[in-house]
Design a protein around this motif. Structure first.
Motif, PDB file in Angstrom:
ATOM      1  N   GLY A 162      -6.622  -0.650   3.548  1.00  0.00           N
ATOM      2  CA  GLY A 162      -7.266  -1.652   2.717  1.00  0.00           C
ATOM      3  C   GLY A 162      -7.520  -2.902   3.549  1.00  0.00           C
ATOM      4  N   THR A 163      -8.066  -3.927   2.926  1.00  0.00           N
ATOM      5  CA  THR A 163      -8.369  -5.171   3.635  1.00  0.00           C
ATOM      6  C   THR A 163      -7.288  -6.202   3.379  1.00  0.00           C
ATOM      7  N   PRO A 164      -6.655  -6.712   4.437  1.00  0.00           N
ATOM      8  CA  PRO A 164      -5.605  -7.713   4.240  1.00  0.00           C
ATOM      9  C   PRO A 164      -6.172  -9.046   3.758  1.00  0.00           C
ATOM     10  N   ILE A 165      -5.510  -9.623   2.778  1.00  0.00           N
ATOM     11  CA  ILE A 165      -5.918 -10.926   2.259  1.00  0.00           C
ATOM     12  C   ILE A 165      -4.708 -11.850   2.233  1.00  0.00           C
ATOM     13  N   ARG A 166      -4.969 -13.142   2.186  1.00  0.00           N
ATOM     14  CA  ARG A 166      -3.888 -14.120   2.204  1.00  0.00           C
ATOM     15  C   ARG A 166      -3.072 -14.055   0.907  1.00  0.00           C
ATOM     16  N   SER A 167      -1.801 -14.414   1.027  1.00  0.00           N
ATOM     17  CA  SER A 167      -0.877 -14.277  -0.100  1.00  0.00           C
ATOM     18  C   SER A 167      -1.279 -15.123  -1.295  1.00  0.00           C
ATOM     19  N   GLY A 168      -2.041 -16.182  -1.061  1.00  0.00           N
ATOM     20  CA  GLY A 168      -2.472 -17.046  -2.159  1.00  0.00           C
ATOM     21  C   GLY A 168      -3.266 -16.319  -3.223  1.00  0.00           C
ATOM     22  N   PHE A 169      -3.954 -15.247  -2.844  1.00  0.00           N
ATOM     23  CA  PHE A 169      -4.734 -14.483  -3.824  1.00  0.00           C
ATOM     24  C   PHE A 169      -3.841 -13.606  -4.697  1.00  0.00           C
ATOM     25  N   HIS A 170      -2.610 -13.383  -4.250  1.00  0.00           N
ATOM     26  CA  HIS A 170      -1.666 -12.586  -5.034  1.00  0.00           C
ATOM     27  C   HIS A 170      -0.786 -13.458  -5.924  1.00  0.00           C
ATOM     28  N   ASN A 171      -0.720 -14.745  -5.610  1.00  0.00           N
ATOM     29  CA  ASN A 171       0.252 -15.620  -6.269  1.00  0.00           C
ATOM     30  C   ASN A 171      -0.405 -16.652  -7.172  1.00  0.00           C
ATOM     31  N   GLN A 172      -1.428 -16.257  -7.892  1.00  0.00           N
ATOM     32  CA  GLN A 172      -2.127 -17.186  -8.778  1.00  0.00           C
ATOM     33  C   GLN A 172      -1.414 -17.255 -10.128  1.00  0.00           C
ATOM     34  N   LYS A 173      -0.939 -18.445 -10.465  1.00  0.00           N
ATOM     35  CA  LYS A 173      -0.125 -18.613 -11.666  1.00  0.00           C
ATOM     36  C   LYS A 173      -0.844 -19.384 -12.775  1.00  0.00           C
ATOM     37  N   HIS A 240     -11.184 -24.058   2.209  1.00  0.00           N
ATOM     38  CA  HIS A 240     -10.229 -23.176   2.887  1.00  0.00           C
ATOM     39  C   HIS A 240      -9.339 -22.434   1.900  1.00  0.00           C
ATOM     40  N   ASP A 241      -8.760 -23.161   0.965  1.00  0.00           N
ATOM     41  CA  ASP A 241      -7.847 -22.548  -0.009  1.00  0.00           C
ATOM     42  C   ASP A 241      -8.631 -22.014  -1.208  1.00  0.00           C
ATOM     43  N   LEU A 242      -9.511 -21.079  -0.923  1.00  0.00           N
ATOM     44  CA  LEU A 242     -10.384 -20.534  -1.963  1.00  0.00           C
ATOM     45  C   LEU A 242      -9.594 -19.916  -3.111  1.00  0.00           C
ATOM     46  N   PHE A 243      -8.399 -19.416  -2.821  1.00  0.00           N
ATOM     47  CA  PHE A 243      -7.593 -18.780  -3.863  1.00  0.00           C
ATOM     48  C   PHE A 243      -7.242 -19.773  -4.976  1.00  0.00           C
ATOM     49  N   ASP A 244      -7.159 -21.065  -4.654  1.00  0.00           N
ATOM     50  CA  ASP A 244      -6.884 -22.061  -5.694  1.00  0.00           C
ATOM     51  C   ASP A 244      -8.026 -22.120  -6.703  1.00  0.00           C
TER      52      ASP A 244
END
Length: 355
Positions: A162-173, A240-244
């Motif tokens: 699979g494609t590795p992504i930054r942990s921020g995309f997994h930790n959205q609260k 940069h912090d697109l996951f936010d």
């Protein structure tokens, strides 16, 4: 251990490397990470943001068809190889990880010449020229789409990751807001920017907040084309912090690059996908079609895209929470969890087995 990462040109080649680096550090806090790439390009900026020493080389797209650029591209390639070898002699890395883009070509080849274990990752179903070249010398090639295998002819091991992504995309609260997020990749997308400009220029008030990221290559043109901005709109050249932002969004409009699709799947987001028509082998179209056929997205091609078409699609989906929820559930089915950790653990295990 010491690791050199390389990959550049677009964020889609850089962030997979940074995601793996994050896991390497979490597994072994004594790991030393270096990033090798082009000076004054996105990879230098992002590596600095993560605190990794940057090692500059030169590179350019390799042109093998006879032309004025052929000689220059070959000469630049070997100059980049020479620079990479010099860096390697100074830092003595244990491994090199290449995640695509022409900058990784000289780095990977230099690793091969110096007998430094080389690992590569290919995000797309259709591997690029550089990945196909480096696959000949790779100890392990990690891939994200099974269609990729038939085009990788190297003798090294092939592992689906699979494609590795930054942990921020997994930790959205945060709970999503009634927010629309649109972006066309790190450099921007002409067709999307033009549609957004028309929408913003002709709309004083939007029925929902809308954040648009127009891309690093569009700084001047986008601002010159923007005559007015709705009160509810917010614009950025890059984020940069697109996951936010993605965590807060109810709907995402974007191009279907492999990295972005992995982020959408991990974030479970409904999306409107606009494949770039000029991408080699049209792989973005097939990426988007897979998501659309699976119920995870709506797709509109660039030749179909107008401001009215886009605004109607956005309005319909924002007015339909149930449809968005169904798309979110479908998007989750495309997620491959643990990709970055799998790559990091496999590289470490392989290196330890060589001792």
């Amino acid at each position: 251990m010491k690791y050199v990462l390389t990959g550049g040109g677009t964020a889609g080649h850089i962030y997979p490397a940074l995601a793996v680096a994050e896991k390497l550090k979490s597994i072994d806090s004594d790991s030393q990470i270096f990033y090798m790439g082009l000076s004054n390009h996105l990879e230098e900026k992002l590596a600095a943001k993560e605190g990794y020493p940057f090692l500059p080389i030169v590179s350019m797209p390799l042109t093998l068809r006879p032309s004025k650029q052929t000689f220059q591209s070959i000469r630049t390639f070997f100059k980049g190889v020479k620079m990479a070898k010099k860096h390697f002699k100074e830092i003595q890395p244990d491994a090199v990880l290449a995640t695509g883009g022409y900058v990784s070509g000289p780095v990977g080849y230099a690793a091969h010449l110096m007998k430094i274990p080389l690992y590569i990752h290919e995000s797309n179903a259709h591997p690029g020229v550089t990945s196909r070249f480096l696959d000949r010398y790779s100890q392990i090639t990690f891939y994200s789409y099974k269609d990729c295998l038939s085009k990788l002819k190297g003798r090294g091991e092939k592992i689906f990751s699979g494609t590795p992504i930054r942990s921020g995309f997994h930790n959205q609260k945060e709970a999503p807001m009634d927010l629309v997020l649109s972006f066309g990749g790190s450099g921007g997308q002409k067709s999307l920017n033009e549609a957004i400009l028309t929408i913003f220029n002709n709309t004083k008030h939007l029925p929902f907040p809308w954040i648009h990221i127009y891309g690093l290559n569009w700084e001047k043109e986008f601002h010159e084309g923007l005559k007015q901005k709705p009160e509810e709109a917010e614009i950025h050249s890059y984020y940069h912090d697109l996951f936010d932002l993605m965590g807060k969004a109810s709907l995402v409009i974007c191009g279907p690059g492999a990295q972005t699709l992995s982020e959408l799947a991990a974030s479970r987001k409904a999306s409107i996908l606009i494949p770039k028509s000029y991408v080699k082998e049209n792989h973005q179209y097939y990426n988007a079609k897979a998501f659309a056929d699976g119920g995870a997205a709506r797709m509109v091609t660039e030749d179909e895209l107008t401001a009215d078409t886009l605004m109607n699609m956005v309005q319909n989906l924002m007015d339909s929470p149930a449809e968005r929820q169904a798309m979110e559930q479908a998007a989750a089915a495309f997620h491959t969890p643990g990709s970055a950790r799998k790559i990091a653990e496999t590289i470490i295990s392989h290196l330890e087995s060589r001792v």
